[in-house]
Structure formats: C-alpha cells, structure tokens
Scaffold this motif. Structure first.
Motif, short mmCIF file in Angstrom:
data_model
loop_
_atom_site.label_atom_id
_atom_site.label_comp_id
_atom_site.label_asym_id
_atom_site.label_seq_id
_atom_site.Cartn_x
_atom_site.Cartn_y
_atom_site.Cartn_z
N GLU A 1 1.44 7.26 4.00
CA GLU A 1 0.73 8.01 2.96
C GLU A 1 -0.42 7.19 2.38
O GLU A 1 -1.51 7.70 2.08
CB GLU A 1 1.69 8.38 1.82
N GLY A 2 -0.18 5.89 2.18
CA GLY A 2 -1.20 5.01 1.60
C GLY A 2 -2.35 4.78 2.57
O GLY A 2 -3.53 4.79 2.18
N VAL A 3 -1.99 4.59 3.84
CA VAL A 3 -3.03 4.38 4.87
C VAL A 3 -3.94 5.61 4.92
O VAL A 3 -5.17 5.51 4.92
CB VAL A 3 -2.39 4.11 6.25
N GLU A 4 -3.29 6.78 4.93
CA GLU A 4 -4.05 8.03 5.03
C GLU A 4 -4.98 8.20 3.82
O GLU A 4 -6.15 8.58 3.97
CB GLU A 4 -3.06 9.20 5.08
N ALA A 5 -4.46 7.86 2.63
CA ALA A 5 -5.27 8.03 1.41
C ALA A 5 -6.50 7.12 1.44
O ALA A 5 -7.60 7.54 1.08
CB ALA A 5 -4.41 7.72 0.18
N VAL A 6 -6.32 5.88 1.91
CA VAL A 6 -7.46 4.95 1.96
C VAL A 6 -8.45 5.40 3.04
O VAL A 6 -9.67 5.41 2.83
CB VAL A 6 -7.00 3.49 2.19
N GLN A 7 -7.91 5.81 4.18
CA GLN A 7 -8.81 6.23 5.27
C GLN A 7 -9.62 7.46 4.86
O GLN A 7 -10.76 7.61 5.27
CB GLN A 7 -8.01 6.51 6.54
N LYS A 8 -8.99 8.32 4.04
CA LYS A 8 -9.70 9.54 3.60
C LYS A 8 -10.79 9.19 2.58
O LYS A 8 -11.93 9.64 2.70
CB LYS A 8 -8.68 10.49 2.96
N ALA A 9 -10.44 8.34 1.60
CA ALA A 9 -11.40 8.02 0.54
C ALA A 9 -12.46 7.03 1.01
O ALA A 9 -13.61 7.07 0.55
CB ALA A 9 -10.65 7.45 -0.67
N HIS A 10 -12.07 6.11 1.88
CA HIS A 10 -13.00 5.03 2.30
C HIS A 10 -12.94 4.86 3.82
O HIS A 10 -12.39 3.88 4.32
CB HIS A 10 -12.63 3.72 1.59
N PRO A 11 -13.51 5.81 4.55
CA PRO A 11 -13.38 5.76 6.02
C PRO A 11 -14.09 4.57 6.66
O PRO A 11 -13.91 4.32 7.85
CB PRO A 11 -14.00 7.09 6.48
N ASP A 12 -14.86 3.82 5.87
CA ASP A 12 -15.59 2.66 6.42
C ASP A 12 -14.77 1.36 6.34
O ASP A 12 -15.22 0.32 6.81
CB ASP A 12 -16.89 2.46 5.62
N ILE A 13 -13.58 1.40 5.74
CA ILE A 13 -12.84 0.17 5.45
C ILE A 13 -11.81 -0.13 6.53
O ILE A 13 -11.01 0.73 6.89
CB ILE A 13 -12.10 0.32 4.09
N ASP A 14 -11.80 -1.37 7.02
CA ASP A 14 -10.73 -1.81 7.92
C ASP A 14 -9.52 -2.22 7.08
O ASP A 14 -9.66 -2.90 6.06
CB ASP A 14 -11.17 -3.03 8.74
N ILE A 15 -8.32 -1.82 7.55
CA ILE A 15 -7.08 -2.13 6.83
C ILE A 15 -6.24 -3.06 7.70
O ILE A 15 -5.98 -2.75 8.86
CB ILE A 15 -6.27 -0.84 6.53
N TYR A 16 -5.82 -4.19 7.13
CA TYR A 16 -4.98 -5.16 7.83
C TYR A 16 -3.59 -5.17 7.20
O TYR A 16 -3.47 -5.32 5.97
CB TYR A 16 -5.58 -6.57 7.74
N LEU B 1 0.87 -1.18 0.00
CA LEU B 1 0.00 0.00 0.00
C LEU B 1 0.90 1.23 0.00
O LEU B 1 1.35 1.68 1.05
CB LEU B 1 -0.91 -0.03 1.24
N ALA B 2 1.20 1.72 -1.20
CA ALA B 2 2.16 2.82 -1.34
C ALA B 2 1.41 4.16 -1.32
O ALA B 2 1.22 4.74 -0.26
CB ALA B 2 2.98 2.61 -2.61
N THR B 3 0.94 4.63 -2.48
CA THR B 3 0.16 5.88 -2.49
C THR B 3 -1.30 5.62 -2.15
O THR B 3 -2.04 6.55 -1.83
CB THR B 3 0.20 6.54 -3.88
N GLY B 4 -1.72 4.38 -2.29
CA GLY B 4 -3.13 4.03 -2.04
C GLY B 4 -3.99 4.15 -3.28
O GLY B 4 -5.19 3.85 -3.23
N GLY B 5 -3.40 4.57 -4.40
CA GLY B 5 -4.18 4.79 -5.63
C GLY B 5 -4.89 3.52 -6.11
O GLY B 5 -6.09 3.54 -6.40
#
Ligand code: URA
Length: 209
Positions: A165-180, A134-138
């Motif tokens: 940076e990737g974690v932040e991008a996913v959390q911003k775009a998809h705040p409902d998603i759990d990341i493992y 998970l780099a940029t999260g794109g």
C-alpha cells in the motif's frame, strides 16, 4: 515510473531476520539496523556520478575515478529515520544530514510538518529520504513533497520494510522517485502496522516499548 529496488543481498536478509524477531533487544536491534543501512548505502549510491582524476602510484600515473563534487544529503524522517543515519554515514562520510519532523493531525489524520532543517545546498545534492517503515506512505509523500516545494530535484526514498500500500501511494504521488527497500512485506493491518513487519521501529530503536 520510478524504480522499486529490493536490496535482498543475503547479508541483508540475514540481518532482517533478527531485526524482525521480537526477542531482539534494543541494543542489538539498533546495531542491526545500522548495519543494514550501511549495506543499503552501497546499493543506493550505485549511480552517483564519477569524475576522472590522475593518481601517481609508486610506479606510474593511473587515471582513476572519484565521486564528483557535492554528493549526498541524508534526510531522516523523525524519529525512526535517525536509526539509519550513522550506518549510511559510514560509507558516505561527506553526506550532509537534514531532518524532517512530521506528526499526524488527529482530526484530518494527515501528516503535518513540525520541523524541517536542510543542508543549505540541498537543491544541488542527491537527497535520500529515510523512512524505515513505509506503511501508508503518508509521511514519505509529505516529506518528498516538502523537498520538491523547496526546489530539490534529485530525491530517493530509503526504507527498511514497505507494505504494498505504501509503495503504491508513493509511486502514485511521486512517480519520479526510486524506492529502495530491504524487504517488501504482505500488507497493513487495521492499525496501520506492516505485517509481518517488525513492530514500531521508533520504539524498538529507542527502547520506548
Ligand atoms: N511504523 C512502524 O514503526 N511500524 C509499522 O509497522 C508501521 C509504521
């Protein structure tokens, strides 16, 4: 906000050390990624629903639990995501596997979906998007968006290593998603590599360095 779960079991940390090592050969790298995926499968399925069943033991009837109904769909992002599928299937053999192919548009630098194939009942399953780095999260964001656009509601993201940076991008775009994750690293370099990372996950899995 979705949860960020770093699966830092000692066995995972141990295996990640050899996964990162540039001297680890392709065969060992592939086997280690497979093993870490199996260990992470245990954590990522921790909250799947159970139903009660009665089982006759040799001496009595026991009320026991089994996982309920249609359960999991694995959605590796091509190509590096493929490296974690078999390891997951060892613990979740009934999972169906879909695939998403994304390529970067050289002009916009945005990911473009060139392939998608999902289980027919994808909307009823817990979908685990597998993106080892998970780099940029794109790519992860594009894959999650594509699944949501098709009506999928239960989605988790599984990675080996992430940059903040990737974690932040996913959390911003998809705040409902759990990341493992197996590990959260320091940063991205100017070429988009995760530092310290493991290099190019696809190249190391498939021996195309
Ligand atoms: N993709 C990889 O395979 N490695 C990185 O470090 C970043 C993106």
């Amino acid at each position: 906000m979705g949860r960020l779960i770093v699966c830092d079991h000692p066995l995972i940390q141990h295996k990640m050390t050899f996964i990162r090592d540039k001297n680890t050969n392709t065969k060992d790298f592939r086997e280690l990624v497979d093993e870490v995926a199996t260990l992470m499968a245990y954590e990522i399925t921790r909250d799947v629903p159970l139903v009660s069943v009665n089982v006759e033991t040799p001496v009595a009837v026991a009320e026991c639990k089994v996982v309920s109904g249609r359960m999991v769909g694995l959605i590796p992002i091509l190509r590096a995501g493929l490296g974690m599928v078999e390891g997951m299937l060892k613990l979740i053999p009934s999972a169906k596997v879909g695939h998403i192919g994304l390529a970067r548009n050289p002009e916009t630098l945005r990911p473009v979906e060139y392939y998608i194939n999902l289980p027919t009942d994808a909307t009823e399953r817990l979908l685990i998007v597998i993106d080892p780095m998970l780099a940029t999260g794109g790519s992860a964001n594009a894959a999650i968006e594509s699944l949501k656009n098709r009506g999928c509601k239960q989605i988790k993201l599984m990675c080996l290593i992430a940059a903040p940076e990737g974690v932040e991008a996913v959390q911003k775009a998809h705040p409902d998603i759990d990341i493992y994750l197996a590990a959260l690293d320091s940063r991205l370099d100017e070429h988009g590599y995760i530092i310290p990372g493991l290099g190019d996950a696809g190249d190391r899995l498939f021996g195309t360095m």
